[in-house]
Motif scaffolding. Structure first.
Motif, PDB file in Angstrom:
ATOM      1  N   MET A 239       0.848  -1.195   0.000  1.00 10.04           N
ATOM      2  CA  MET A 239       0.000   0.000   0.000  1.00 10.04           C
ATOM      3  C   MET A 239       0.881   1.241   0.000  1.00 10.04           C
ATOM      4  O   MET A 239       2.092   1.160   0.224  1.00 10.04           O
ATOM      5  N   ALA A 240       0.255   2.381  -0.270  1.00 12.19           N
ATOM      6  CA  ALA A 240       0.991   3.640  -0.285  1.00 12.19           C
ATOM      7  C   ALA A 240       0.140   4.708   0.385  1.00 12.19           C
ATOM      8  O   ALA A 240      -1.089   4.688   0.318  1.00 12.19           O
ATOM      9  N   ALA A 241       0.821   5.642   1.047  1.00 18.42           N
ATOM     10  CA  ALA A 241       0.135   6.797   1.630  1.00 18.42           C
ATOM     11  C   ALA A 241       0.112   7.919   0.607  1.00 18.42           C
ATOM     12  O   ALA A 241       1.053   8.076  -0.188  1.00 18.42           O
ATOM     13  N   ALA A 242      -0.948   8.689   0.613  1.00 18.95           N
ATOM     14  CA  ALA A 242      -1.067   9.845  -0.284  1.00 18.95           C
ATOM     15  C   ALA A 242      -1.574  11.027   0.519  1.00 18.95           C
ATOM     16  O   ALA A 242      -2.412  10.864   1.407  1.00 18.95           O
ATOM     17  N   VAL A 243      -1.063  12.212   0.213  1.00 18.63           N
ATOM     18  CA  VAL A 243      -1.540  13.439   0.846  1.00 18.63           C
ATOM     19  C   VAL A 243      -2.007  14.388  -0.249  1.00 18.63           C
ATOM     20  O   VAL A 243      -1.448  14.428  -1.339  1.00 18.63           O
ATOM     21  N   PHE A 244      -3.061  15.169   0.062  1.00 21.79           N
ATOM     22  CA  PHE A 244      -3.634  16.059  -0.944  1.00 21.79           C
ATOM     23  C   PHE A 244      -4.503  17.098  -0.237  1.00 21.79           C
ATOM     24  O   PHE A 244      -4.839  16.949   0.947  1.00 21.79           O
ATOM     25  N   PRO A 245      -4.896  18.174  -0.941  1.00 27.43           N
ATOM     26  CA  PRO A 245      -5.712  19.224  -0.319  1.00 27.43           C
ATOM     27  C   PRO A 245      -7.076  18.703   0.113  1.00 27.43           C
ATOM     28  O   PRO A 245      -7.626  17.777  -0.486  1.00 27.43           O
ATOM     29  N   MET A 270      -5.730  12.719   3.528  1.00 26.73           N
ATOM     30  CA  MET A 270      -4.774  11.681   3.166  1.00 26.73           C
ATOM     31  C   MET A 270      -5.517  10.397   2.869  1.00 26.73           C
ATOM     32  O   MET A 270      -6.689  10.232   3.218  1.00 26.73           O
ATOM     33  N   ALA A 271      -4.827   9.493   2.213  1.00 24.49           N
ATOM     34  CA  ALA A 271      -5.419   8.208   1.853  1.00 24.49           C
ATOM     35  C   ALA A 271      -4.370   7.120   1.994  1.00 24.49           C
ATOM     36  O   ALA A 271      -3.170   7.374   1.877  1.00 24.49           O
ATOM     37  N   ILE A 272      -4.853   5.924   2.275  1.00 22.31           N
ATOM     38  CA  ILE A 272      -4.030   4.733   2.166  1.00 22.31           C
ATOM     39  C   ILE A 272      -4.591   3.944   0.985  1.00 22.31           C
ATOM     40  O   ILE A 272      -5.781   3.626   0.960  1.00 22.31           O
ATOM     41  N   VAL A 273      -3.748   3.662   0.009  1.00 20.37           N
ATOM     42  CA  VAL A 273      -4.196   3.076  -1.248  1.00 20.37           C
ATOM     43  C   VAL A 273      -3.523   1.729  -1.455  1.00 20.37           C
ATOM     44  O   VAL A 273      -2.315   1.588  -1.222  1.00 20.37           O
ATOM     45  N   ALA A 274      -4.307   0.751  -1.889  1.00 18.78           N
ATOM     46  CA  ALA A 274      -3.745  -0.558  -2.229  1.00 18.78           C
ATOM     47  C   ALA A 274      -3.006  -0.455  -3.551  1.00 18.78           C
ATOM     48  O   ALA A 274      -3.600  -0.103  -4.576  1.00 18.78           O
ATOM     49  N   SER A 299       5.298   2.520  -2.571  1.00 18.71           N
ATOM     50  CA  SER A 299       4.543   1.328  -2.213  1.00 18.71           C
ATOM     51  C   SER A 299       5.327   0.527  -1.173  1.00 18.71           C
ATOM     52  O   SER A 299       6.509   0.233  -1.370  1.00 18.71           O
ATOM     53  N   VAL A 300       4.646   0.164  -0.071  1.00 19.06           N
ATOM     54  CA  VAL A 300       5.326  -0.511   1.046  1.00 19.06           C
ATOM     55  C   VAL A 300       4.390  -1.549   1.659  1.00 19.06           C
ATOM     56  O   VAL A 300       3.175  -1.503   1.460  1.00 19.06           O
ATOM     57  N   PRO A 301       4.929  -2.499   2.463  1.00 17.15           N
ATOM     58  CA  PRO A 301       4.070  -3.370   3.262  1.00 17.15           C
ATOM     59  C   PRO A 301       3.406  -2.559   4.373  1.00 17.15           C
ATOM     60  O   PRO A 301       3.831  -1.439   4.676  1.00 17.15           O
ATOM     61  N   PRO A 306       4.303   4.230   7.831  1.00 15.43           N
ATOM     62  CA  PRO A 306       4.852   5.504   8.325  1.00 15.43           C
ATOM     63  C   PRO A 306       5.931   6.079   7.402  1.00 15.43           C
ATOM     64  O   PRO A 306       5.998   7.295   7.197  1.00 15.43           O
ATOM     65  N   HIS A 307       6.749   5.205   6.822  1.00 13.02           N
ATOM     66  CA  HIS A 307       7.787   5.656   5.883  1.00 13.02           C
ATOM     67  C   HIS A 307       7.151   6.242   4.630  1.00 13.02           C
ATOM     68  O   HIS A 307       7.549   7.319   4.161  1.00 13.02           O
ATOM     69  N   SER A 308       6.159   5.550   4.067  1.00 11.59           N
ATOM     70  CA  SER A 308       5.491   6.034   2.855  1.00 11.59           C
ATOM     71  C   SER A 308       4.842   7.390   3.106  1.00 11.59           C
ATOM     72  O   SER A 308       4.935   8.313   2.276  1.00 11.59           O
TER      73      SER A 308
END
Length: 441
Positions: A239-245, A270-274, A299-301, A306-308
């Motif tokens: 999964m990956a973290a995303a930040v946006f307005p 923010m979002a967590i995306v598969a 993309s991370v496990p 937290p790193h993503s």
């Protein structure tokens, strides 16, 4: 002629009571006229059942069992959503519900009571809330109401015809059934919406808890799985973290669907995306986050979320998110990792720049900028003049002149590989910083 044209062998349902009104009796018309005047006077409109004869319920009572039976038989057959749910318990509950609804309907003629009393209102509301809990849309229940209304009117109007009741009674009965079904529908829809809103609110809280645990890190796998189950989300392997307005949150939530979770915070969303295959899914992610100026971390496990998130925030800090009125394409943090390194310790980079670029401080601002630009390209192209000339749009001899000037200023330092590396580092950092300032302006 009475409301019921029955012979001596078929006793009138109201035998022993007051005589029923005659067909030509004006009391029914007078009640209708009075109801109309009340509505025209500015008060609330009278319900259509006020114009019906009070004894109508007893007259129609014998027709009710057949109507109930037909509704119970027809509704599950005609409405696909109820075909799978047709169990013995479902049939029993349906029977009680239909019978109760018809009893309440036939308690209305000749009164100004509301369509539903408190008990029946609670039962109808429970039906609407139950539809949501069963995972069905309101379409099925509303279709059941409409089907039941048609069957009820057909059955009771045929009974009216057998009893020889006047046409205005049949008309008012039809209007009463429609108004009654409208009230049932309105109460059920409202209860459905309340249940849906409560569920959505609770679900959003559970999803916020899940994202908070993933971003904070340190949670055990069984705890993360428990939170994911409560959030109605299957925990992916990558999964990956995303930040946006914040302004982009609603659109992203809709486009993302079940493949991610969106939460809104004080200053950002923010979002967590598969993303099991980040590069393969890049076109899809670009579509989902189009126009949002979102920054997606690597993309991370699950344990490395937290790193993503941190990487996405670092890139976002160096590539300021566009205003909602100035949408931009999504940014993939993995394409900008060098900028994170260059901007991670701005004071250290400033100290290194002050040291390595000191020979240029003797020049004026314009000349210093020209030589900095030339020096960076000369370092990038390993001292080849032609590529530098092409990028700057100048003659190769001019490049040679500038490089000679740089060697005079820097002396033998330009022959030192470590100095050249540090010079390229600080010049790239300054270029990125100036580009960021220009973009923000």
């Amino acid at each position: 002629m009475n409301l019921s044209s029955q012979d001596n062998t078929s006793p009138h349902p109201l035998a022993g009571g007051p005589p029923p009104p005659e067909v030509g009796d004006t009391s029914h018309a007078q009640r209708s006229h009075g109801a109309g005047e009340a509505g025209q006077a500015g008060g609330p409109p009278e319900p259509p059942w006020l114009s019906l004869p009070p004894e109508l319920a007893q007259l129609l009572a014998p027709a009710v069992p057949a109507v109930v039976e037909q509704i119970i038989e027809t509704v599950p057959n005609q409405i696909p959503a109820y075909q799978l749910a047709r169990t013995e318990r479902f049939s029993h509950v349906l029977f009680l519900g239909v019978q109760g609804a018809l009893e309440q309907l036939l308690s209305l003629p000749g009164t100004d009571h509301p369509a539903l009393n408190e008990e029946s209102r609670q039962l109808v509301a429970a039906l609407g809330a139950g539809e949501f809990r069963q995972g069905r849309s309101m379409d099925a229940l509303l279709a059941a109401y409409r089907t039941s209304a048609r069957i009820t009117f057909r059955g009771l109007s045929e009974a009216c015809a057998r009893l020889g009741l006047p046409m205005e009674v049949v008309v008012d009965l039809g209007e009463t059934i429609l108004a009654y079904i409208d009230e049932l529908s309105a109460v059920s829809v409202q209860a459905y919406a309340v249940e849906q809103s409560a569920h959505a609110g609770a679900l959003e809280m559970r999803r916020a808890d899940l994202i908070a645990a993933l971003v904070a890190g340190g949670a055990e796998l069984h705890e993360v799985r428990r939170l994911a189950s409560g959030a109605d989300w299957h925990l992916p392997q990558q999964m990956a973290a995303a930040v946006f307005p914040l302004a982009a949150a609603a659109g992203i939530r809709t486009r993302l669907g079940t493949s991610g979770i969106v939460v809104e915070r004080e200053s950002e969303a923010m979002a967590i995306v598969a993303v099991p295959h980040a590069e393969r899914l890049r076109p899809r992610l670009q579509e989902v986050f189009a126009g949002s100026s979102a920054v997606l971390g690597p993309s991370v496990p699950w344990e490395a979320v937290p790193h993503s998130h941190r990487v996405a925030q670092l890139v976002a800090a160096q590539l300021p998110l566009a205003e909602p009125t100035d949408p931009g394409d999504p940014v993939f943090a993995s394409d900008h990792l060098s900028q994170i390194i260059l901007g991670s310790e701005p004071q250290v980079m400033a100290d290194l720049a002050a040291r390595r670029l000191a020979p240029l401080e003797v020049l004026g601002e314009a000349k210093r900028r020209v030589l900095e630009e030339t020096l960076l390209l000369w370092l990038v192209h390993w001292g080849q003049r032609l590529p530098v000339a092409r990028e700057l749009g100048i003659h190769a001899q001019t490049v040679g002149y500038r490089v000679a000037k740089l060697k005079d200023l820097f002396g033998g330092d330009l022959d030192d590989p470590e100095v050249r590396f540090e010079l390229e580092l600080v010049l790239r950092a300054r270029q990125a910083s100036e580009g960021q300032t220009t973009g923000a302006g």
